[in-house]
Write a protein that holds these residues in place. Sequence first.
Motif, PDB file in Angstrom:
ATOM      1  N   LYS A   1      -1.121   4.663  -0.993  1.00 18.74           N
ATOM      2  CA  LYS A   1      -2.195   4.596  -0.295  1.00 18.74           C
ATOM      3  C   LYS A   1      -2.189   4.548   1.358  1.00 18.74           C
ATOM      4  O   LYS A   1      -1.064   4.476   1.854  1.00 18.74           O
ATOM      5  CB  LYS A   1      -2.663   3.089  -0.345  1.00 18.74           C
ATOM      6  CG  LYS A   1      -4.199   2.606  -0.127  1.00 18.74           C
ATOM      7  CD  LYS A   1      -4.669   1.276  -0.453  1.00 18.74           C
ATOM      8  CE  LYS A   1      -6.023   1.155  -0.241  1.00 18.74           C
ATOM      9  NZ  LYS A   1      -6.550  -0.350  -0.343  1.00 18.74           N
TER      10      LYS A   1
ATOM     11  N   ASP B   1       0.901  -1.130  -0.122  1.00 18.59           N
ATOM     12  CA  ASP B   1       0.029  -0.052  -0.085  1.00 18.59           C
ATOM     13  C   ASP B   1       0.711   1.126   0.014  1.00 18.59           C
ATOM     14  O   ASP B   1       0.562   2.326  -0.649  1.00 18.59           O
ATOM     15  CB  ASP B   1      -1.022  -0.073   1.290  1.00 18.59           C
ATOM     16  CG  ASP B   1      -2.066  -1.037   1.192  1.00 18.59           C
ATOM     17  OD1 ASP B   1      -2.219  -1.218  -0.162  1.00 18.59           O
ATOM     18  OD2 ASP B   1      -2.632  -1.427   2.089  1.00 18.59           O
TER      19      ASP B   1
ATOM     20  N   CYS C   1      -2.238   4.358   5.000  1.00 19.19           N
ATOM     21  CA  CYS C   1      -1.955   3.017   5.847  1.00 19.19           C
ATOM     22  C   CYS C   1      -1.915   3.527   7.341  1.00 19.19           C
ATOM     23  O   CYS C   1      -1.533   4.663   7.914  1.00 19.19           O
ATOM     24  CB  CYS C   1      -0.627   2.549   5.490  1.00 19.19           C
ATOM     25  SG  CYS C   1      -0.323   1.871   3.864  1.00 19.19           S
TER      26      CYS C   1
END
Length: 274
Positions: free
Chosen positions: A75, A70, A77
């Motif tokens: 992305k 990720d 986290c």
Amino acid sequence: MSEKGQQEDVLHALYSCPKLEELWSLNPLWNHSSLKQTTSFLDLIGNIFTENRDPTFFPIVWALWKRSNDLRIGKACGTLGQLFSQAKDRLREFAMHNTTMTSAMQRTLAQWTPPDNEHYKINFDGALFQADNCAGIGVVIRNGCGQVMASLSQQIPLPLTVIEVEALVARRALILVQEISFTRVVLEGDSQTLITALKTGSHTLAHFGHIAQDIRYLASSFSDVSYTHVRRQCNTVAHSLARRAILSPFLQVWMEDVPLELVDVLQADFQSLD
């Protein structure tokens, strides 16, 4: 997580990286000092299985791998500290939905079972004494009635890895059986990694591959050999014999018996047969 441009392997990415030390120190069974002899990720997994450590380890590893992927794609986290509690929640949720199946499996696996009347069962186990730079090996051979044919306790120099200890014990167990002249045997231990390797003939685990070859060579001299994996609860006599090895640097063998202080452990297995 690689440092100074060095190529990162799986062990470093998921366990040995200094940035992960805070996460793994949340459980003393997993901290870096406890598993300091681990040299590869495969060896780490073998160590976890062999010692029957906290199963939360595996969802954490999965979460770390996902988090790493990720981060690579930008992305959002959570923090490393959150992974521990999230993994415990996942394991608890799984247990809630599998209570019936888990209970049935535990009843089946949590007791020693004898072989059929044509075979002898050899239970084996190892124990580490890192402070003393040695290890212990324990072996017990029983017939279909649960009666002890022989038992063994021996102290050996400390190998590099846990799985090597287990492999050395399995080899010593088959040598003991050869000396007694039994030919139809079941070799049973709580190291799933080793038992799987012996069943499949795998040569991929370099740390104990040569010992596994020795075991298979010894096994070829028997008329029938099979391998079974059990949990530590089903291997208590062999485990106790391995722990006892710290008391003496010499090989000790008992014919048709176990040491007096382990009689209660043996009797517990008899009770499980009722």
